[in-house]
Design a protein around this motif. Structure first.
Motif, mmCIF file in Angstrom:
data_model
loop_
_atom_site.group_PDB
_atom_site.id
_atom_site.type_symbol
_atom_site.label_atom_id
_atom_site.label_comp_id
_atom_site.label_asym_id
_atom_site.label_seq_id
_atom_site.Cartn_x
_atom_site.Cartn_y
_atom_site.Cartn_z
ATOM 1 N N ASP A 16 11.706 18.515 -0.977
ATOM 2 C CA ASP A 16 12.987 18.868 -0.520
ATOM 3 C C ASP A 16 13.275 18.144 0.781
ATOM 4 O OD1 ASP A 16 15.494 19.774 0.031
ATOM 5 O OD2 ASP A 16 14.914 21.964 0.375
ATOM 6 N N ILE A 17 14.399 18.198 1.765
ATOM 7 C CA ILE A 17 14.405 17.150 2.782
ATOM 8 C C ILE A 17 13.326 17.633 3.891
ATOM 9 C CG2 ILE A 17 16.475 18.061 3.661
ATOM 10 C CD1 ILE A 17 16.728 14.843 3.828
ATOM 11 N N ASP A 18 12.604 17.021 4.178
ATOM 12 C CA ASP A 18 11.444 17.200 5.058
ATOM 13 C C ASP A 18 11.744 16.932 6.561
ATOM 14 O OD1 ASP A 18 9.073 17.870 6.609
ATOM 15 O OD2 ASP A 18 7.844 16.877 5.039
ATOM 16 N N SER A 19 12.495 17.874 7.284
ATOM 17 C CA SER A 19 13.005 17.631 8.511
ATOM 18 C C SER A 19 11.983 17.448 9.534
ATOM 19 C CB SER A 19 13.889 18.886 8.999
ATOM 20 O OG SER A 19 13.148 19.966 8.896
ATOM 21 N N ASP A 20 10.677 18.165 9.337
ATOM 22 C CA ASP A 20 9.604 18.054 10.381
ATOM 23 C C ASP A 20 9.145 16.587 10.261
ATOM 24 O OD1 ASP A 20 7.610 19.065 12.000
ATOM 25 O OD2 ASP A 20 6.384 18.743 10.205
ATOM 26 N N TYR A 21 8.942 16.014 9.202
ATOM 27 C CA TYR A 21 8.403 14.689 8.960
ATOM 28 C C TYR A 21 9.636 13.549 9.436
ATOM 29 C CZ TYR A 21 6.862 10.388 7.498
ATOM 30 O OH TYR A 21 6.480 8.885 7.587
ATOM 31 N N ILE A 22 10.646 13.873 9.020
ATOM 32 C CA ILE A 22 11.779 12.997 9.586
ATOM 33 C C ILE A 22 11.736 12.798 11.235
ATOM 34 C CG2 ILE A 22 14.346 12.395 9.630
ATOM 35 C CD1 ILE A 22 14.537 13.684 6.863
ATOM 36 N N GLY A 23 11.639 14.165 11.874
ATOM 37 C CA GLY A 23 11.716 14.157 13.383
ATOM 38 C C GLY A 23 10.384 13.505 13.813
ATOM 39 N N LYS A 24 9.381 13.633 13.366
ATOM 40 C CA LYS A 24 8.250 13.096 13.646
ATOM 41 C C LYS A 24 8.413 11.709 13.791
ATOM 42 C CE LYS A 24 4.806 16.602 13.144
ATOM 43 N NZ LYS A 24 4.085 17.103 12.057
ATOM 44 N N PHE A 25 9.027 10.788 12.447
ATOM 45 C CA PHE A 25 8.747 9.316 12.422
ATOM 46 C C PHE A 25 9.851 8.831 13.290
ATOM 47 C CE2 PHE A 25 10.614 5.800 10.513
ATOM 48 C CZ PHE A 25 9.574 4.910 10.085
ATOM 49 N N SER A 26 11.041 9.467 13.508
ATOM 50 C CA SER A 26 11.806 9.364 14.457
ATOM 51 C C SER A 26 11.308 9.033 16.015
ATOM 52 C CB SER A 26 12.991 10.319 14.801
ATOM 53 O OG SER A 26 14.014 10.444 14.318
ATOM 54 N N LYS A 27 10.458 10.064 16.301
ATOM 55 C CA LYS A 27 9.855 9.759 17.586
ATOM 56 C C LYS A 27 8.999 8.701 17.555
ATOM 57 C CE LYS A 27 9.831 14.233 19.993
ATOM 58 N NZ LYS A 27 9.632 15.357 19.028
ATOM 59 N N PHE A 28 8.367 8.511 16.446
ATOM 60 C CA PHE A 28 7.213 7.332 16.250
ATOM 61 C C PHE A 28 8.059 6.052 16.608
ATOM 62 C CE2 PHE A 28 5.869 4.164 13.377
ATOM 63 C CZ PHE A 28 4.738 3.836 14.067
ATOM 64 N N ILE A 81 19.047 8.486 10.669
ATOM 65 C CA ILE A 81 19.806 8.359 11.791
ATOM 66 C C ILE A 81 20.290 9.541 12.633
ATOM 67 C CG2 ILE A 81 22.081 7.215 11.959
ATOM 68 C CD1 ILE A 81 21.910 5.624 9.580
ATOM 69 N N SER A 82 20.603 10.441 12.134
ATOM 70 C CA SER A 82 20.868 11.681 12.451
ATOM 71 C C SER A 82 19.743 12.173 13.629
ATOM 72 C CB SER A 82 21.071 12.920 11.594
ATOM 73 O OG SER A 82 21.997 12.643 10.631
ATOM 74 N N SER A 83 18.667 11.919 12.925
ATOM 75 C CA SER A 83 17.385 12.627 13.997
ATOM 76 C C SER A 83 17.193 11.767 15.052
ATOM 77 C CB SER A 83 16.206 12.633 12.853
ATOM 78 O OG SER A 83 15.636 11.412 12.656
ATOM 79 N N LEU A 84 17.670 10.600 15.241
ATOM 80 C CA LEU A 84 17.511 9.568 16.209
ATOM 81 C C LEU A 84 18.273 9.926 17.498
ATOM 82 C CD1 LEU A 84 17.040 6.298 14.295
ATOM 83 C CD2 LEU A 84 15.343 7.379 15.676
ATOM 84 N N ASN A 85 17.698 9.694 18.672
ATOM 85 C CA ASN A 85 18.200 9.829 19.946
ATOM 86 C C ASN A 85 19.360 8.678 20.191
ATOM 87 O OD1 ASN A 85 18.888 11.153 22.188
ATOM 88 N ND2 ASN A 85 17.088 10.933 23.294
ATOM 89 N N LEU A 86 20.415 8.335 19.386
ATOM 90 C CA LEU A 86 21.041 7.410 19.647
ATOM 91 C C LEU A 86 22.331 7.634 20.621
ATOM 92 C CD1 LEU A 86 21.178 6.063 16.033
ATOM 93 C CD2 LEU A 86 19.634 5.084 17.794
ATOM 94 N N ASP A 87 22.788 6.426 21.096
ATOM 95 C CA ASP A 87 23.939 6.729 21.898
ATOM 96 C C ASP A 87 25.363 6.742 21.086
ATOM 97 O OD1 ASP A 87 23.990 4.142 21.841
ATOM 98 O OD2 ASP A 87 23.928 3.756 23.940
ATOM 99 N N ILE A 106 17.329 0.310 16.205
ATOM 100 C CA ILE A 106 16.474 0.468 15.136
ATOM 101 C C ILE A 106 17.509 0.583 13.978
ATOM 102 C CG2 ILE A 106 15.321 2.412 13.776
ATOM 103 C CD1 ILE A 106 14.464 3.529 16.575
ATOM 104 N N VAL A 107 17.073 -0.368 13.203
ATOM 105 C CA VAL A 107 18.079 -0.868 12.257
ATOM 106 C C VAL A 107 17.679 -0.207 10.782
ATOM 107 C CG1 VAL A 107 19.006 -2.904 10.736
ATOM 108 C CG2 VAL A 107 18.307 -2.995 13.187
ATOM 109 N N ILE A 108 18.569 0.707 10.391
ATOM 110 C CA ILE A 108 18.346 1.690 9.123
ATOM 111 C C ILE A 108 19.090 1.124 8.029
ATOM 112 C CG2 ILE A 108 18.140 3.907 8.383
ATOM 113 C CD1 ILE A 108 17.421 4.792 11.343
ATOM 114 N N MET A 109 18.675 1.200 6.983
ATOM 115 C CA MET A 109 19.415 1.283 5.635
ATOM 116 C C MET A 109 18.747 1.636 4.437
ATOM 117 S SD MET A 109 18.811 -2.827 4.683
ATOM 118 C CE MET A 109 19.908 -3.123 3.564
#
Ligand code: UTP
Length: 223
Positions: A16-28, A81-87, A106-109
């Motif tokens: 299932d979508i792993d929000s914990d991991y996505i959050g950690k990868f975002s910070k990283f 993209i949602s998890s990143l702290n973007l303006d 951070i370029v995401i595709m």
């Protein structure tokens, strides 16, 4: 310094979508982006497999299964993209050309066309932006001669030549949602442009940092 990550769907959406991991990868990635230009290509994971499985029941073409897989990768890319702290948020880039031109921090595709996976996209993106490093983040620690989940005697490789990697991959099949460590398009791309490639477990951020910093790390180097 430019780094392209192929972020396996097995990382962002194992069952299932792993929000914990996505959050950690975002910070990283936010931390790394302070000193490097980074690009992330997100895989389809369970989202892709689930939808493709149903589509196959309807006997749709493999081509269309790939198209469904591509949408799944883009949906997972939207989560990152949602998890990143973007303006400002932006939809995932749909072509390597557009991603290459982007001024985003951070370029995401996700995926682009049928007949390859997001690993192929990430390798071609790395080639086009002349990346210093291509990092494939997966759910195993190394490239092995066979599936370490199935075979206890699987042999790990700490270093491989491009040709040896291609030989290993040639024994595996390519169909929609095939679960290989890297696809052949990616392997041939890194070979023709001599792209330094690291394949390692995406869960261990300390190890990942060491790898990026050129220190000793757990994983496979392809060069
Ligand atoms: P991926 O194979 O890239 O995601 O895309 P994954 O299954 O999560 O793989 P790992 O964990 O990154 O190794 C899912 C499916 O979407 C289609 C393919 O069918 C692929 O198997 N796809 C994806 C394409 O056809 N073209 C693309 O550019 C990307």
């Amino acid at each position: 310094m430019k780094i392209v990550f192929s972020l396996g769907g097995s990382m962002v959406c194992p069952d299932d979508i792993d929000s914990d991991y996505i959050g950690k990868f975002s910070k990283f990635s936010e931390e790394i982006s302070k000193r490097a230009k980074i690009y992330v290509v997100v895989g389809g994971g369970k989202t892709a497999r689930k939808y493709v499985e149903v589509a196959r029941k309807f006997n749709t073409s493999e081509f269309f299964c790939d198209i469904i897989g591509i949408y799944a990768t883009r949906l997972n890319a939207c989560m990152l993209i949602s998890s990143l702290n973007l303006d400002h948020s932006y939809p995932p880039f749909e072509s390597i050309e557009d991603a290459s031109k982007s001024n985003e921090k951070i370029v995401i595709m996700g995926g682009t066309h049928p007949m390859h996976t997001t690993d192929g996209v990430a390798a071609m993106l790395a080639e086009n932006v002349r990346a210093d490093l291509f990092v494939n983040l997966t759910n195993v620690d190394y490239v092995y001669d066979k599936d370490p989940g199935k075979y206890k005697d699987a042999k790990k490789y700490e270093k491989l030549s491009y040709d040896d990697l291609i030989k290993i991959l040639n024994n595996s099949e390519m169909d929609a949602s095939a679960n290989n460590i890297l696809d052949l398009v990616a392997a041939k791309t890194i070979k023709r442009s001599n792209i330094r490639t690291l394949i390692l477990n995406g869960k261990d951020f300390k190890n990942l940092k060491s790898a990026i910093n050129g220190e000793k790390f757990k994983g496979t180097i392809i060069e």
